[in-house]
Design a protein around this motif. Structure first.
Motif, PDB file in Angstrom:
ATOM      1  N   ARG A 174      12.079  69.950  76.571  1.00 35.07           N
ATOM      2  CA  ARG A 174      11.792  70.497  75.382  1.00 35.07           C
ATOM      3  C   ARG A 174      12.099  71.655  74.977  1.00 35.07           C
ATOM      4  O   ARG A 174      12.266  72.073  73.789  1.00 35.07           O
ATOM      5  CB  ARG A 174      10.130  70.835  75.422  1.00 35.07           C
ATOM      6  CG  ARG A 174       9.603  71.673  74.098  1.00 35.07           C
ATOM      7  CD  ARG A 174       9.778  70.532  72.804  1.00 35.07           C
ATOM      8  NE  ARG A 174       9.784  69.200  72.752  1.00 35.07           N
ATOM      9  CZ  ARG A 174       9.241  68.332  72.072  1.00 35.07           C
ATOM     10  NH1 ARG A 174       9.482  68.310  71.057  1.00 35.07           N
ATOM     11  NH2 ARG A 174       8.632  67.266  72.619  1.00 35.07           N
TER      12      ARG A 174
ATOM     13  N   ALA B  24       3.066  68.970  71.088  1.00 36.87           N
ATOM     14  CA  ALA B  24       4.091  68.997  71.484  1.00 36.87           C
ATOM     15  C   ALA B  24       3.484  68.422  73.003  1.00 36.87           C
ATOM     16  O   ALA B  24       4.095  68.298  74.133  1.00 36.87           O
ATOM     17  CB  ALA B  24       5.617  69.591  71.823  1.00 36.87           C
TER      18      ALA B  24
ATOM     19  N   SER C 138      15.026  71.622  71.166  1.00 36.79           N
ATOM     20  CA  SER C 138      13.837  72.095  70.284  1.00 36.79           C
ATOM     21  C   SER C 138      13.606  73.609  69.863  1.00 36.79           C
ATOM     22  O   SER C 138      13.591  74.128  69.221  1.00 36.79           O
ATOM     23  CB  SER C 138      12.767  71.454  70.415  1.00 36.79           C
ATOM     24  OG  SER C 138      12.886  70.075  70.469  1.00 36.79           O
TER      25      SER C 138
END
Length: 339
Positions: A229, A215, A233
């Motif tokens: 992010r 990532a 996630s």
């Protein structure tokens, strides 16, 4: 006339930071795949380190340097790489040369267990977008390395790799002037392990899983990138009961990032959460404890990073409107939101 598209209403500076960082993640992910996922390279590679911190002694002082990635080869040599987005200011190139000089002096690189492993030699590679490749070659090689009056004099020439981001692939090419550019030492006799490629073409699908798994890259994470992010996630993994307000802390978020991606820093998380606070998506009383209303983030029409950047820009537009109404000289007012 219709409304401007969402990206035009978003904070352009934050979108630019997001795009540059995302490209950096792509480039690191591409080489991560190249050194560990191709058919030939894993036979000569002992370890690829995505988040290296390595110590080097400069003028008797031990310093920590953070290249964008390092490669430890089984023959006891290494590769140290830096993605260079050179600005017009001379101090930008001076800073890059200092980094490259420090890398050339490294005597150990991260190994498979995370501990430094001694190396007999290192290749130093810097990567530049093809748009600024010629400028990078001139300013690093001609104006500095080959200038007798300049301090930058590494024992071996660094290797400049220029790259282009196409719609369906990344193209990497060594700078074509052999008199200026350095050489990557071979680690085997095959085409790839000999490191004599004229061009590498790497498609995003080759490194897609790698990018999802890791990532990030080794640079400070822009607030918008990490905020995206976190929303997409990380928050869902911490949500125990769907639809209710999520309460968490900076410590918990850093721990969650490290569990999921092997990388997370407190300062980056605080910046990202403060950005989400400006966007009206989280609240906090002390800057360390956070309340996150997951359902307040709309993913229906816009990319989530554009949605967040648009929310952040709303206070900016309101402030600009007030400034225009109150005073004709807008320079008297600061209209940049805290992030």
């Amino acid at each position: 006339m219709g409304e401007d598209p969402p990206s035009h209403r978003a904070d352009p500076e934050k979108l630019r930071e997001y795009e540059l960082y995302d490209r950096c993640v792509d480039v690191v992910s591409a080489f991560h795949w190249f050194f560990t996922g191709t058919k030939e390279m894993p036979s000569v590679v002992a370890h690829f380190e995505r988040y290296p911190t390595v110590e080097v002694t400069v003028d008797g002082e031990v310093r920590a340097v953070t290249p964008d990635f390092t490669v430890l080869f089984k023959d006891g040599t290494g590769l140290v790489a830096e993605i260079a987005n050179i600005a017009l200011a001379e101090k930008s190139v001076e800073g890059l040369c200092k980094q490259l000089h420090h890398y050339s002096q490294l005597q150990a690189l991260p190994g498979p267990e995370g501990k430094p492993v001694p190396v007999s030699a290192v290749d130093v590679m810097f990567l530049s977008p093809i748009k600024t490749g010629a400028d990078a070659a001139r300013r690093v090689f001609s104006e500095r390395l080959d200038n007798a009056e300049h301090w930058y004099k590494p024992t071996e020439r660094p290797v400049l790799i220029q790259f282009a981001q196409q719609s369906s692939e990344y193209v990497f090419q060594p700078w074509p002037d052999p008199k200026l550019n350095g050489n990557l030492r071979p680690h085997g006799s095959s085409t790839l392990t000999a490191m004599e490629f004229n061009q590498l073409t790497i498609r995003p699908e080759f490194f897609a899983d790698n990018k999802v798994q890791f990532a990030f890259c080794n640079d400070p994470i822009p607030a918008l990138y990490l905020a995206t992010r976190l929303v997409v996630s990380v928050f869902p993994t911490l949500q125990r009961e769907w639809g209710k307000v999520l309460e968490t802390t900076t410590v918990d978020l850093v721990a969650a990032l490290r569990r999921q991606y092997g990388h997370g820093k407190t300062a980056d998380v605080v910046r990202a959460m403060e950005l989400l606070k400006v966007a009206g998506l989280v609240s906090s009383k002390d800057g360390n404890s956070w309340r996150v209303l997951r359902g307040s983030v709309s993913l229906s029409r816009e990319d989530i990073h554009i949605s967040i950047a648009t929310r952040v820009a709303k206070p900016l537009r309101r402030s600009q409107s007030l400034s225009r109404n109150r005073c004709s000289d807008r320079r008297l007012y600061s209209t940049t939101p805290n992030s």
